[in-house]
Design an enzyme around this catalytic site. Structure first.
Site, PDB file in Angstrom:
ATOM      1  CD  GLU A  92      -5.899   6.132   3.780  1.00 28.63           C
ATOM      2  OE1 GLU A  92      -5.035   5.692   2.983  1.00 28.63           O
ATOM      3  OE2 GLU A  92      -7.059   5.680   3.841  1.00 28.63           O
ATOM      4  NE  ARG A 120      -7.936  -9.050  -5.364  1.00 31.14           N
ATOM      5  CZ  ARG A 120      -9.100  -8.548  -4.997  1.00 31.14           C
ATOM      6  NH1 ARG A 120     -10.160  -8.713  -5.763  1.00 31.14           N
ATOM      7  NH2 ARG A 120      -9.226  -7.860  -3.867  1.00 31.14           N
ATOM      8  CE  LYS A 164      -3.982  -2.173   0.250  1.00 32.47           C
ATOM      9  NZ  LYS A 164      -3.516  -3.544   0.089  1.00 32.47           N
TER      10      LYS A 164
END
Length: 445
Positions: free
Chosen positions: A198, A290, A116
């Protein structure tokens, strides 16, 4: 051309891949654990190949077992589905070493988007806005980051996904304990304890863009909204994202394409954004390299088979579509019907299904592996099936969804169908554009 495709997954996504491969004239080999040898996917596949005992760590999550089985089967390509090893760099590299085509992005893209923090750095380099925050290598670093971003905030696992290793922190006094829990969860789920801080945007909407790339160019297939979530896990998905200003929608879609082209991305992928429901400012969150669980809603409004596109790209062909060829029609909504007792805190309810009645009709699609006698075993995800409703507009899609849920029946286990029926009838949901606070408010009346 790909002649034999090994499917390294199970359940409804395995069936989904098998059906498209068969339509394309490709032989299918399904990797099965001991728990899945009599599954619907095993019955439909041309051949099956054992990958290990029932526990996923010894079967579907074992790169060695999967690649050995694929190689022994004579497969020249491998489709990983979603979950399990779908975004695993080691699997992609092991396939390359074994001379097997990996139906997915290049290892470099998996590596960049699987971490990430690295994904955040790549997003910034591609010119995408990101949520304020950064790495928290230890508690001291986390405290410093928290002071910079302010409260409430989120702690997120660097290698995470599916809500694992993610914790909301509302007060400074809670930070240390939540860091310990987030790191422990991240280590248990991903073998990587790293977390980052975050800013938490209370009125956030989870909007994502489906992209396709061939390593040279990329296109988008529109937006999806996945804001109805429980503990950061999606419950309802729809396409396109409702109640977005046209200019913001276009900006989000172009940002996704820009990221894909910056990465020289190859395959299907989903670029995820957090959109402020009040200002419509948007921030890049991550990219899922994906096929997504919710891909059927995009297929419903575009008429494009995303599994087919994955196979075409993996086979070395350039994109078979241009942006102008993508012409979405109407609205589609998907609900995940899980074998869980939602009245008892979503307690898993594995078992053998009986008296199964899946709805049907115009604009209704069901992706499932559960029929009479089918089993939801205790070893894996509790997904029993996905119900997708498509209408000429969102109102029609919502009405079709409610009616379809009323025609669903399944004995032998508890399911979340009743919960979805209640959501479909909620006035706020019917209006559209709810944010991630919706389910918490809905669940508490």
């Amino acid at each position: 051309m790909i002649k034999t495709l090994f499917i390294a997954n199970r359940g409804e996504i395995a069936l989904r891949v098998i059906r498209t491969a068969k339509r394309l004239g490709i032989e299918t080999v399904l990797g099965v654990s001991e728990a899945d040898v009599r599954s619907a996917a095993a019955w439909l596949a041309d051949r099956v190949a054992p990958v290990g005992p029932a526990p996923s760590a010894q079967s579907y999550l074992s790169v060695d077992n999967v690649v050995k089985a694929a190689k022994a089967s004579g497969a020249d390509a491998l489709h990983p589905g979603y979950g399990f090893l779908a975004e695993n760099v080691a699997l992609a590299r092991a396939c390359a070493e074994a001379g097997i085509v990996f139906v997915g992005p290049a290892p470099e893209s998996l590596e960049a988007m699987g971490d990430k923090l690295m994904a955040r750095t790549v997003g910034i380099a591609a010119g995408l806005p990101v949520v304020p925050g950064g790495e928290a290598a230890d508690k001291d670093a986390a405290r410093a980051r928290a002071e910079e971003t302010g409260y409430p905030l989120l702690l997120k696992a660097v290698s995470g996904g599916g809500g694992k290793g993610m914790k909301r922190v509302d007060e400074p006094a809670d930070l240390d304990a939540q860091i310990d829990m987030a790191m422990a969860e991240a280590q248990a789920a991903f073998g990587d304890p790293r977390v980052y801080v975050e800013r938490f945007i209370a009125s956030g909407r989870h909007v994502e863009v489906q992209i396709l790339g061939d390593g040279t160019s990329a296109i988008h297939l529109g937006t999806r909204d996945c804001s109805i979530q429980r503990r950061f896990q999606k419950l309802v998905e729809e396409a396109p994202a409702p109640n977005l200003p046209d200019d913001k929608r276009a900006a989000i879609e172009q940002a996704a394409v820009r990221l894909a082209e910056h990465l020289d991305y190859r395959g299907a992928g989903t670029v995820e954004f957090l959109v402020d429901a009040e200002t419509f400012d948007f921030f890049f969150l991550e990219m899922n390299a994906r096929i997504q669980v919710e891909h059927p809603v995009t297929e419903a409004i575009t008429g494009i088979d995303l599994i087919e596109q994955q196979i075409i790209i993996a086979d070395g062909s350039p994109l078979s579509l241009t942006q102008e060829m993508v012409r979405p029609f109407g609205h589609a909504i998907e609900v995940r019907i899980n074998a869980e007792d939602w009245r008892k805190d979503f307690q898993p309810s594995p078992g053998i299904a009986s008296a199964v009645r899946w709805p049907a009709g115009a604009g209704i699609r069901v992706d499932t592996h559960i029929f009479d006698g089918g089993e939801v075993p205790p070893f894996y995800d509790s997904l029993a099936g996905k119900l997708i409703a498509h209408g000429k507009d969102r109102g029609e899609a919502v009405a079709k969804l409610g009616a379809a849920l009323g025609n669903f029946a399944l004995a032998g286990m508890e399911t979340t169908a009743g919960l979805h029926a209640a959501i479909a009838a909620d006035p706020r949901f019917m209006e559209g554009g709810v944010d991630t606070r919706f389910f918490g408010e809905f669940a508490h009346g």
